[in-house]
Design an enzyme around this catalytic site. Structure first.
Site, PDB file in Angstrom:
ATOM      1  CB  ALA A   1       9.040  10.561   0.378  1.00 50.18           C
TER       2      ALA A   1
ATOM      3  CB  ILE B   1       9.452   0.757  -2.782  1.00 47.74           C
ATOM      4  CG1 ILE B   1       9.625  -0.745  -1.845  1.00 47.74           C
ATOM      5  CG2 ILE B   1       8.934   0.465  -4.398  1.00 47.74           C
ATOM      6  CD1 ILE B   1       8.312  -1.208  -1.991  1.00 47.74           C
ATOM      7  N   GLY B   2       9.938   3.773  -3.232  1.00 45.97           N
ATOM      8  CA  GLY B   2       9.942   4.777  -4.437  1.00 45.97           C
ATOM      9  C   GLY B   2      11.465   5.452  -4.544  1.00 45.97           C
TER      10      GLY B   2
ATOM     11  NE  ARG C   1      -0.064  -8.470   9.308  1.00 50.21           N
ATOM     12  CZ  ARG C   1      -1.243  -9.037   9.963  1.00 50.21           C
ATOM     13  NH1 ARG C   1      -1.615  -9.217  11.067  1.00 50.21           N
ATOM     14  NH2 ARG C   1      -1.810  -9.563   8.644  1.00 50.21           N
TER      15      ARG C   1
ATOM     16  CG  ASN D   1      -3.273  -0.958   4.412  1.00 55.08           C
ATOM     17  OD1 ASN D   1      -2.297  -0.065   3.582  1.00 55.08           O
ATOM     18  ND2 ASN D   1      -2.870  -1.633   5.354  1.00 55.08           N
TER      19      ASN D   1
ATOM     20  CG  ASN E   1       2.414  -6.033   1.264  1.00 57.35           C
ATOM     21  OD1 ASN E   1       2.006  -6.739   0.348  1.00 57.35           O
ATOM     22  ND2 ASN E   1       3.565  -6.100   1.532  1.00 57.35           N
TER      23      ASN E   1
ATOM     24  CG  ASP F   1       5.815 -13.073  -4.232  1.00 55.34           C
ATOM     25  OD1 ASP F   1       6.404 -13.022  -2.978  1.00 55.34           O
ATOM     26  OD2 ASP F   1       4.631 -12.254  -4.209  1.00 55.34           O
TER      27      ASP F   1
ATOM     28  NE  ARG G   1      11.307 -11.883  -2.576  1.00 55.48           N
ATOM     29  CZ  ARG G   1      10.626 -11.320  -1.628  1.00 55.48           C
ATOM     30  NH1 ARG G   1       9.282 -11.628  -1.692  1.00 55.48           N
ATOM     31  NH2 ARG G   1      10.952  -9.988  -1.105  1.00 55.48           N
TER      32      ARG G   1
ATOM     33  CG  HIS H   1       2.631 -10.191  -1.871  1.00 49.87           C
ATOM     34  ND1 HIS H   1       3.948 -10.634  -2.177  1.00 49.87           N
ATOM     35  CD2 HIS H   1       3.019  -9.204  -0.992  1.00 49.87           C
ATOM     36  CE1 HIS H   1       4.868 -10.068  -1.402  1.00 49.87           C
ATOM     37  NE2 HIS H   1       4.385  -9.120  -0.719  1.00 49.87           N
TER      38      HIS H   1
HETATM   39  P1  NAX Z   1       8.145   3.028   3.032  1.00 47.56           P
HETATM   40  O1  NAX Z   1       7.512   2.872   4.366  1.00 47.56           O
HETATM   41  O2  NAX Z   1       9.687   3.288   2.949  1.00 47.56           O
HETATM   42  O3  NAX Z   1       7.163   3.887   2.227  1.00 47.56           O
HETATM   43  C1  NAX Z   1       5.911   4.082   2.246  1.00 47.56           C
HETATM   44  C2  NAX Z   1       5.605   5.618   1.883  1.00 47.56           C
HETATM   45  O4  NAX Z   1       4.092   5.611   1.715  1.00 47.56           O
HETATM   46  C3  NAX Z   1       6.033   6.440   2.889  1.00 47.56           C
HETATM   47  O5  NAX Z   1       6.829   7.551   2.562  1.00 47.56           O
HETATM   48  C4  NAX Z   1       4.536   7.055   3.490  1.00 47.56           C
HETATM   49  O6  NAX Z   1       4.739   8.268   3.886  1.00 47.56           O
HETATM   50  C5  NAX Z   1       3.956   7.020   2.000  1.00 47.56           C
HETATM   51  N1  NAX Z   1       2.432   6.972   2.329  1.00 47.56           N
HETATM   52  C6  NAX Z   1       1.981   6.452   3.355  1.00 47.56           C
HETATM   53  N2  NAX Z   1       0.473   6.591   3.238  1.00 47.56           N
HETATM   54  C7  NAX Z   1       0.257   7.355   2.139  1.00 47.56           C
HETATM   55  C8  NAX Z   1      -1.096   7.838   1.521  1.00 47.56           C
HETATM   56  N3  NAX Z   1      -2.520   7.690   1.813  1.00 47.56           N
HETATM   57  N4  NAX Z   1      -0.514   8.403   0.058  1.00 47.56           N
HETATM   58  C9  NAX Z   1       0.571   8.429  -0.213  1.00 47.56           C
HETATM   59  N5  NAX Z   1       1.747   8.106   0.419  1.00 47.56           N
HETATM   60  C10 NAX Z   1       1.503   7.397   1.543  1.00 47.56           C
HETATM   61  O7  NAX Z   1       7.541   1.568   2.779  1.00 47.56           O
HETATM   62  P2  NAX Z   1       8.399   0.914   1.608  1.00 47.56           P
HETATM   63  O8  NAX Z   1       9.409  -0.185   1.942  1.00 47.56           O
HETATM   64  O9  NAX Z   1       8.552   1.788   0.445  1.00 47.56           O
HETATM   65  O10 NAX Z   1       7.334  -0.310   1.076  1.00 47.56           O
HETATM   66  C11 NAX Z   1       5.905   0.171   0.452  1.00 47.56           C
HETATM   67  C12 NAX Z   1       4.871  -0.744   0.787  1.00 47.56           C
HETATM   68  O11 NAX Z   1       5.298  -1.802  -0.135  1.00 47.56           O
HETATM   69  C13 NAX Z   1       4.559  -1.527   2.050  1.00 47.56           C
HETATM   70  O12 NAX Z   1       3.167  -1.590   2.170  1.00 47.56           O
HETATM   71  C14 NAX Z   1       5.164  -2.803   1.798  1.00 47.56           C
HETATM   72  O13 NAX Z   1       4.526  -3.755   2.709  1.00 47.56           O
HETATM   73  C15 NAX Z   1       4.940  -3.313   0.409  1.00 47.56           C
HETATM   74  N6  NAX Z   1       5.833  -4.220  -0.148  1.00 47.56           N
HETATM   75  C16 NAX Z   1       4.943  -5.152  -1.246  1.00 47.56           C
HETATM   76  C17 NAX Z   1       5.850  -5.913  -1.921  1.00 47.56           C
HETATM   77  C18 NAX Z   1       5.095  -6.629  -2.767  1.00 47.56           C
HETATM   78  O14 NAX Z   1       5.711  -7.633  -3.304  1.00 47.56           O
HETATM   79  N7  NAX Z   1       3.643  -6.724  -3.217  1.00 47.56           N
HETATM   80  C19 NAX Z   1       7.134  -6.264  -1.837  1.00 47.56           C
HETATM   81  C20 NAX Z   1       8.036  -5.058  -1.315  1.00 47.56           C
HETATM   82  C21 NAX Z   1       7.123  -4.408   0.249  1.00 47.56           C
HETATM   83  O15 NAX Z   1       7.244  -5.000   1.316  1.00 47.56           O
END
Ligand code: NAX
Length: 327
Positions: free
Chosen positions: A13, A16-17, A92, A105, A131, A159, A162, A187
């Site tokens: 939800a 990214i989802g 973070r 995490n 992350n 990355d 990009r 990353h």
């Molecule tokens: P959001 O905060 O919009 O969405 C994260 C969702 O995860 C929330 O809906 C939350 O309820 C849910 N969630 C939290 N704990 C959970 C669990 N235990 N089980 C199931 N769902 C859970 O974050 P969003 O922008 O979608 O980013 C998600 C993650 O991607 C973040 O950690 C972000 O830092 C990371 N990213 C990683 C990138 C990469 O290149 N590896 C780039 C993009 C992004 O920053």
């Protein structure tokens, strides 16, 4: 007609989802002939919002979307999963130390690793996006002893993409003129976007741009792009991150184009002097659902320094999660 495969997505939800699910359901990830069953995991308070996303998914009437399962229990969401995209994580927050972040995490990725171990398809392909992605992947992997460690990967593809786009812009060439960039390591801001073997229209990239721009502008621009997006958009990368996740899984499942490679965070086998076991960005080629590290690339002293620095950071993260008893 192919039988549907099961694709689990956590954090379904979230931002990214919201980009990712529609692309998976439309066939961008596994092909236009591959039906999918989406198995979506969220925390309990987000299940209502997730229901709204499910309504929209249904409203798209995607021919390839065979079914949708939602749950707040990883044992349900990961049941028989062929692919698992672990997006949900604890970001973070201001004032948070690395130890606090890794421990928060750990509370997510340890139980998810255990659940994958118990109920996922034995051939499950796991991509960690949330992350700190590399170390979260390590935590999940270490808690899934019955699966092959190589089934756990982390996303450095954003990355990588990009890095392609920055070089394309600088040289005035289309993105498909650019090949064989590598993102080495974590990353994070210590990642090393390496142009040593990259080409632009078949010519060495480092002959077309000057060294000062490469070291002083290009590398930091790629490494800090995430922060620049937050600054401009007021929110972190979402559609581009989803697109990179699609690219990562598609190439892993369906293969990389002949003669080209991509970057994936995978368990080190010691190649290029990277300490074994770290989940580290490497150049890989994929075929038949398997990835393989590209061997035999030259490593300059400059590259060695950068590759060691990002390995060092990952080792510190690993030491930290060991101390916390997470791996
Ligand atoms: P959001 O905060 O919009 O969405 C994260 C969702 O995860 C929330 O809906 C939350 O309820 C849910 N969630 C939290 N704990 C959970 C669990 N235990 N089980 C199931 N769902 C859970 O974050 P969003 O922008 O979608 O980013 C998600 C993650 O991607 C973040 O950690 C972000 O830092 C990371 N990213 C990683 C990138 C990469 O290149 N590896 C780039 C993009 C992004 O920053």
């Amino acid at each position: 007609n192919k039988a549907p495969v099961r694709v689990a997505v956590t954090g379904a939800a979230g931002q990214i989802g919201y980009s990712l699910l529609f692309r998976i359901a439309s066939g961008d990830m596994l092909g236009k002939d591959q039906p999918v069953i989406l198995q979506l995991l969220e925390v309990t308070p987000a299940l209502k919002a997730l229901q709204g996303v499910v309504m929209e998914l249904r409203d798209c009437a995607f021919p390839l979307l065979a079914d949708i399962v939602t749950s707040d229990d990883p044992m349900v969401a990961f049941k028989d999963a062929d692919y698992a995209l672990l997006v949900g994580a604890m970001p973070r927050k201001a004032g948070m130390e690395r130890g606090d972040l890794l421990s928060a995490n750990g509370g997510i990725f340890k139980p998810q690793g255990e659940a994958l171990n118990k109920v996922a398809s034995r051939g499950v392909k796991v991509l960690v996006v949330g992350n700190p992605a590399n170390t979260n992947a390590l935590i999940a992997q270490q808690n899934a002893p019955d699966l092959n460690p190589g089934q756990f990967t982390a996303m450095v593809r954003l990355d990588h993409n990009r890095a392609i786009s920055q070089l394309a812009e600088k040289t005035g060439q289309p993105v498909d003129a650019i090949q064989n960039i590598t993102i080495w390591g974590n990353h994070s801001s210590t990642q090393y976007p390496d142009l040593s073997a990259a080409t632009v229209n078949g010519q060495p990239a480092l002959d077309t741009v000057d060294r000062e721009w490469y070291e002083g502008t290009y590398i930091p621009t790629v490494a800090k792009r995430g922060a620049a997006i937050i600054e401009a958009r007021g929110a972190s990368s979402a559609a581009s991150a989803a697109s990179a996740a699609i690219d990562h899984m598609r190439d892993w499942a369906l293969g990389t184009p002949e003669g080209q490679w991509v970057s994936m965070g995978i368990p080190s086998d010691g190649s290029y002097g990277v300490p074994e076991g770290l989940i580290y960005g490497f150049p890989v080629k994929c075929s038949g659902g398997q990835y393989e590290i590209v061997q035999g690339l030259d490593v300059s002293d400059f590259s060695r320094g950068k590759m060691d620095a990002t390995a060092q950071e990952l080792q510190e993260e690993r030491d930290e999660v060991r101390k916390l008893g997470l791996v």
